[in-house]
Scaffold this motif. Structure first.
Motif, PDB file in Angstrom:
ATOM      1  N   ASN A 155      22.024  11.217   7.302  1.00  0.00           N
ATOM      2  CA  ASN A 155      23.242  11.701   6.637  1.00  0.00           C
ATOM      3  C   ASN A 155      23.169  11.539   5.120  1.00  0.00           C
ATOM      4  N   SER A 156      22.030  11.871   4.559  1.00  0.00           N
ATOM      5  CA  SER A 156      21.781  11.811   3.110  1.00  0.00           C
ATOM      6  C   SER A 156      21.831  10.397   2.526  1.00  0.00           C
ATOM      7  N   LYS A 157      21.681   9.379   3.366  1.00  0.00           N
ATOM      8  CA  LYS A 157      21.671   7.982   2.894  1.00  0.00           C
ATOM      9  C   LYS A 157      20.439   7.267   3.434  1.00  0.00           C
ATOM     10  N   VAL A 158      19.871   6.397   2.604  1.00  0.00           N
ATOM     11  CA  VAL A 158      18.739   5.576   3.037  1.00  0.00           C
ATOM     12  C   VAL A 158      19.262   4.514   3.986  1.00  0.00           C
ATOM     13  N   THR A 159      18.690   4.490   5.196  1.00  0.00           N
ATOM     14  CA  THR A 159      19.134   3.517   6.200  1.00  0.00           C
ATOM     15  C   THR A 159      18.094   2.455   6.515  1.00  0.00           C
ATOM     16  N   GLU A 160      16.841   2.716   6.129  1.00  0.00           N
ATOM     17  CA  GLU A 160      15.790   1.745   6.420  1.00  0.00           C
ATOM     18  C   GLU A 160      14.634   1.934   5.450  1.00  0.00           C
ATOM     19  N   TRP A 161      14.060   0.820   5.019  1.00  0.00           N
ATOM     20  CA  TRP A 161      12.872   0.823   4.168  1.00  0.00           C
ATOM     21  C   TRP A 161      11.707   0.337   5.005  1.00  0.00           C
ATOM     22  N   ARG A 162      10.568   1.004   4.867  1.00  0.00           N
ATOM     23  CA  ARG A 162       9.355   0.618   5.590  1.00  0.00           C
ATOM     24  C   ARG A 162       8.217   0.453   4.594  1.00  0.00           C
ATOM     25  N   VAL A 163       7.448  -0.602   4.760  1.00  0.00           N
ATOM     26  CA  VAL A 163       6.309  -0.850   3.872  1.00  0.00           C
ATOM     27  C   VAL A 163       5.057  -1.101   4.699  1.00  0.00           C
ATOM     28  N   ASN A 164       3.939  -0.645   4.174  1.00  0.00           N
ATOM     29  CA  ASN A 164       2.631  -0.976   4.728  1.00  0.00           C
ATOM     30  C   ASN A 164       2.003  -1.962   3.753  1.00  0.00           C
ATOM     31  N   LEU A 165       1.625  -3.110   4.275  1.00  0.00           N
ATOM     32  CA  LEU A 165       1.095  -4.198   3.443  1.00  0.00           C
ATOM     33  C   LEU A 165      -0.350  -4.495   3.807  1.00  0.00           C
ATOM     34  N   LYS A 166      -1.122  -4.861   2.799  1.00  0.00           N
ATOM     35  CA  LYS A 166      -2.439  -5.434   3.013  1.00  0.00           C
ATOM     36  C   LYS A 166      -2.319  -6.895   2.582  1.00  0.00           C
ATOM     37  N   ILE A 167      -2.516  -7.788   3.521  1.00  0.00           N
ATOM     38  CA  ILE A 167      -2.350  -9.224   3.278  1.00  0.00           C
ATOM     39  C   ILE A 167      -3.727  -9.867   3.243  1.00  0.00           C
ATOM     40  N   THR A 168      -3.993 -10.620   2.192  1.00  0.00           N
ATOM     41  CA  THR A 168      -5.267 -11.317   2.035  1.00  0.00           C
ATOM     42  C   THR A 168      -5.082 -12.777   2.405  1.00  0.00           C
ATOM     43  N   PHE A 169      -6.012 -13.293   3.209  1.00  0.00           N
ATOM     44  CA  PHE A 169      -5.990 -14.717   3.540  1.00  0.00           C
ATOM     45  C   PHE A 169      -7.408 -15.269   3.577  1.00  0.00           C
ATOM     46  N   VAL A 170      -7.521 -16.549   3.277  1.00  0.00           N
ATOM     47  CA  VAL A 170      -8.818 -17.217   3.204  1.00  0.00           C
ATOM     48  C   VAL A 170      -9.183 -17.737   4.585  1.00  0.00           C
ATOM     49  N   LEU A 171     -10.394 -17.449   5.013  1.00  0.00           N
ATOM     50  CA  LEU A 171     -10.881 -17.945   6.315  1.00  0.00           C
ATOM     51  C   LEU A 171     -11.235 -19.415   6.207  1.00  0.00           C
ATOM     52  N   GLU A 172     -10.928 -20.144   7.236  1.00  0.00           N
ATOM     53  CA  GLU A 172     -11.227 -21.594   7.243  1.00  0.00           C
ATOM     54  C   GLU A 172     -12.656 -21.852   7.632  1.00  0.00           C
ATOM     55  N   GLN A 181       0.822  -1.200   0.000  1.00  0.00           N
ATOM     56  CA  GLN A 181       0.000   0.000   0.000  1.00  0.00           C
ATOM     57  C   GLN A 181       0.858   1.254   0.000  1.00  0.00           C
ATOM     58  N   ASP A 182       1.984   1.210   0.712  1.00  0.00           N
ATOM     59  CA  ASP A 182       2.784   2.412   0.909  1.00  0.00           C
ATOM     60  C   ASP A 182       4.223   2.016   1.204  1.00  0.00           C
ATOM     61  N   THR A 183       5.158   2.835   0.758  1.00  0.00           N
ATOM     62  CA  THR A 183       6.575   2.615   1.033  1.00  0.00           C
ATOM     63  C   THR A 183       7.185   3.922   1.528  1.00  0.00           C
ATOM     64  N   GLN A 184       7.980   3.827   2.581  1.00  0.00           N
ATOM     65  CA  GLN A 184       8.707   4.988   3.086  1.00  0.00           C
ATOM     66  C   GLN A 184      10.157   4.581   3.305  1.00  0.00           C
ATOM     67  N   VAL A 185      11.021   5.577   3.390  1.00  0.00           N
ATOM     68  CA  VAL A 185      12.424   5.318   3.728  1.00  0.00           C
ATOM     69  C   VAL A 185      12.840   6.249   4.854  1.00  0.00           C
ATOM     70  N   VAL A 186      13.815   5.778   5.633  1.00  0.00           N
ATOM     71  CA  VAL A 186      14.435   6.606   6.656  1.00  0.00           C
ATOM     72  C   VAL A 186      15.768   7.072   6.085  1.00  0.00           C
ATOM     73  N   VAL A 187      16.031   8.364   6.163  1.00  0.00           N
ATOM     74  CA  VAL A 187      17.261   8.934   5.618  1.00  0.00           C
ATOM     75  C   VAL A 187      18.087   9.520   6.757  1.00  0.00           C
TER      76      VAL A 187
END
Length: 66
Positions: free
Chosen positions: A49-66, A41-47
């Motif tokens: 000293n002008s360098k990307v140090t971490e990637w963050r993602v927001n996910l929507k995960i679909t699963f089938v109910l039993e 859904q969304d991607t962000q980075v932590v910067v």
């Protein structure tokens, strides 16, 4: 008939956004069974000293109910 549910999670990685997605799905799969899809859904980075140090993602995960 099957019914699916969507779960929203956030995950991060110091390696890459792809790694954050893989880690997020792997962690969710420890307690959620029947995962069939994931949508970045969304991607962000932590910067520092002008360098990307971490990637963050927001996910929507679909699963089938039993």
């Amino acid at each position: 008939m099957s019914v699916a549910k969507v779960l929203e999670i956030s995950a991060s990685s110091t390696v890459s956004s792809d790694d954050a997605v893989k880690q997020g799905i792997a962690k969710a799969a420890e307690t959620v069974h029947g995962i069939t899809a994931a949508w970045v859904q969304d991607t962000q980075v932590v910067v520092e000293n002008s360098k990307v140090t971490e990637w963050r993602v927001n996910l929507k995960i679909t699963f089938v109910l039993e």
